[in-house]
Design a protein around this motif. Structure first.
Motif, short mmCIF file in Angstrom:
data_model
loop_
_atom_site.label_atom_id
_atom_site.label_comp_id
_atom_site.label_asym_id
_atom_site.label_seq_id
_atom_site.Cartn_x
_atom_site.Cartn_y
_atom_site.Cartn_z
N ALA A 1 44.43 29.43 77.78
CA ALA A 1 45.43 28.99 76.81
C ALA A 1 44.79 28.07 75.78
CB ALA A 1 46.58 28.27 77.50
N ARG B 1 49.35 28.16 74.00
CA ARG B 1 49.58 29.60 73.90
C ARG B 1 48.49 30.36 74.63
NH1 ARG B 1 50.79 31.60 67.96
NH2 ARG B 1 51.38 33.43 69.22
N LYS B 2 48.87 31.38 75.36
CA LYS B 2 47.90 32.18 76.09
C LYS B 2 47.07 33.01 75.12
CE LYS B 2 49.44 35.38 78.73
NZ LYS B 2 50.06 36.04 79.89
N VAL B 3 45.76 32.98 75.30
CA VAL B 3 44.85 33.72 74.43
C VAL B 3 43.78 34.40 75.27
CG1 VAL B 3 45.19 32.18 72.46
CG2 VAL B 3 43.35 31.70 74.11
N THR C 1 45.36 36.54 70.31
CA THR C 1 46.69 36.69 70.90
C THR C 1 46.98 38.17 70.96
OG1 THR C 1 47.41 34.59 69.94
CG2 THR C 1 49.12 36.08 70.71
N SER D 1 49.41 40.78 76.31
CA SER D 1 49.17 39.64 77.19
C SER D 1 50.22 39.53 78.28
CB SER D 1 49.13 38.34 76.38
OG SER D 1 50.34 38.16 75.68
#
Length: 541
Positions: free
Chosen positions: A497, A501-503, A518, A522
């Motif tokens: 993250a 935000r998850k990346v 992104t 995901s």
């Protein structure tokens, strides 16, 4: 021999060694049926030789009469013809002078600019040409001797009918076409070296032409007279356009230099690399999004495409004459005064278009595009699928500036919704979601016990398992048994993250870049996590 240029240079020594090793004069007669007759007769009484006069030639002594009725020595009227014939090199040794109009030489044609032949006749044709012309004219008949190697069969021996290791060119041409076979001959070895036959090289030559043809078909609607006549000074070229035009002009210079030096394999290899990787794989893909719609730089892309593809066809013409002609006639012939690509002018380097800055920016764009392509491919995502966001981090302000120049091309090519360029390092938080067994490795080794490993991995905390793996080994206890797993026996599922935000992360070494992506997929990680948790609950119950 030392006054003549030899390609490769070391082949000169073969002729010198041959001449220095000879112990007798040139024996010009042969006992054969077919060859040039020796124009002479012999008196049957005193064996006086009678030679034909020049005005009689050509003569066949067995059928024609000698130039005299009586022997000038013994007055005999009986003669017998010479039965021997001339060595074939007696004819071949004067070919260059004959081509130039011997005995009245056309000095535009003599000495010959180039004498090409194989290694096997250095000691014969090259030697006898030199001897004969020095004797008659007092000068070398050629300026440059180009030596080609011999063709070897796939078994590594010289190709020969008697050995049965030859390849029927009719079969090769029928399957792949003449120009694919020509590419093998060009690319197979350096000038003067023996060339092993290889079907893979012929197949590659065929696939290369198909690659170029498909690119030409795509670009075809944009290759017209209107584009050809555009004034480049009025066009809005992007860095990626300047990159391909710069690379093209470098290729022209390299190819011309290699051809003048007879390094055909280097020239062919450079053209193939440019067309396949730089033109087809990169540039065409990077301008597709500009060719449709209202992009103000579309004509600049079309102009670059037109001139790059036309020039590439010209550069290929000496190697693939039929294919190049087809490209020229299909897409360019109607816009040019030359009836054939082979009658058009050879490309010249435009030094004004060589742009090192644009090349660096283009290479940077290609690097990012390549990384994002691989990212999509590994996740089985269509190249047209949009990536909502990509952030590129670099520690260099100069690199960041170049990235911003090509940012629109990267985003347009890879369908990036939002592309940001930042200087510095990203702040990342990483969490281990699960550690799963590599069944392909553990199954054959542990057989029925593999189910115990699956159960133990599900019940343990992923963070604890990851810490053990970091130390080298993973030790588990299940079903009253002990197991020790190596890092390659399992796969670690992680979640990264950035700013909450998850990346997904891609690290590039040269230049040092970090890409935070992104991904629209995901959510798969979350679904996988829920599935893992359900499995744990089922195991616990």
């Amino acid at each position: 021999a030392k006054q003549v240029r030899w390609v490769p240079e070391h082949m000169r020594q073969r002729l010198i060694d041959w001449a220095e090793s000879m112990d007798w004069d040139w024996v010009i007669s042969r006992q054969r049926i077919f060859a040039t007759p020796i124009p002479a007769w012999y008196c049957t009484s005193c064996r006086e030789p009678i030679v034909a006069e020049e005005r009689q030639l050509p003569v066949t002594p067995a059928k024609d009469k000698p130039p005299v009725e009586r022997c000038p020595k013994c007055n005999s009227e009986s003669f017998e013809p010479e039965q021997d014939v001339l060595d074939t090199w007696m004819d071949s040794s004067i070919t260059i002078a004959v081509h130039a109009g011997w005995p009245e030489l056309d000095r535009r044609l003599f000495p010959a600019d180039l004498q090409p032949n194989g290694t096997d006749i250095i000691r014969t044709w090259d030697y006898y040409l030199l001897v004969r012309h020095l004797a008659l004219l007092g000068e070398a008949p050629y300026r440059t001797v180009l030596i080609n190697g011999m063709v070897f069969g796939e078994d590594g021996r010289k190709m020969s009918k008697s050995l049965g290791n030859y390849v029927d060119t009719t079969m090769a041409r029928g399957k792949y076409g003449t120009d694919a076979l020509r590419q093998w001959a060009v690319i197979g070895a350096s000038t003067g070296s023996d060339i092993p036959f290889n079907w893979k090289d012929v197949d590659f030559g065929y696939r290369f032409m198909r690659k170029f043809w498909n690119a030409a078909r795509f670009a075809g609607p944009h290759l017209n007279a209107k584009i050809a006549k555009l004034d480049p000074k009025k066009l809005k070229f992007r860095p990626i356009d300047r990159w391909i035009l710069s690379r093209l002009n470098r290729l022209i210079g390299q190819t011309t230099g290699w051809l003048e030096d007879f390094q055909f394999n280097h020239a062919m290899g450079a053209i193939q690399t440019f067309v396949w990787h730089e033109l087809c794989d990169m540039y065409i893909e990077e301008v597709k999004h500009r060719l449709y719609g209202d992009d103000l730089t579309a004509d600049a892309a079309r102009y670059a495409l037109y001139h790059v593809m036309l020039t590439a066809a010209k550069l290929l013409a000496p190697f693939t004459p039929h294919f190049s002609e087809e490209i020229y006639q299909t897409y360019f012939g109607k816009d040019h005064p030359y009836p054939s690509v082979h009658m058009s002018s050879w490309p010249e380097v435009n030094k004004k278009l060589i742009d090192e800055s644009a090349e660096r920016a283009g290479e940077l764009a290609n690097l990012i595009v390549g990384a994002l392509r691989q990212f999509k491919s590994e996740r089985k995502m269509a190249l047209s699928r949009e990536l909502p966001s990509v952030v590129i981090y670099t520690s260099s302000r100069e690199t960041a500036k170049q990235l911003k120049e090509v940012g629109d091309d990267i985003a347009g090519t890879m369908r990036v919704g939002k592309l940001n360029i930042k200087v510095g390092k990203p702040k990342l938080a990483e969490r281990v979601l699960a550690v799963e067994p590599e069944m392909a490795k553990l199954g054959p080794r542990l057989r029925a016990d593999v189910r115990l490993i699956v159960q133990a991995l599900r019940e343990a905390k992923p963070e604890d398992l990851a810490k053990q793996l970091a130390k080298g080994k993973l030790k588990l206890r299940a079903g009253g048994k002990r197991f020790e797993l190596a890092p390659e026996d399992v796969k670690v599922i992680k979640e990264t993250a950035s700013a909450g935000r998850k990346v997904e992360v891609i690290d590039i070494q040269k230049p040092a870049l970090t890409l935070l992506i992104t991904s629209p997929r995901s959510g798969l990680v979350r679904r996988r996590t829920r599935s893992t948790r359900r499995a744990r609950r089922r195991s616990a119950s």
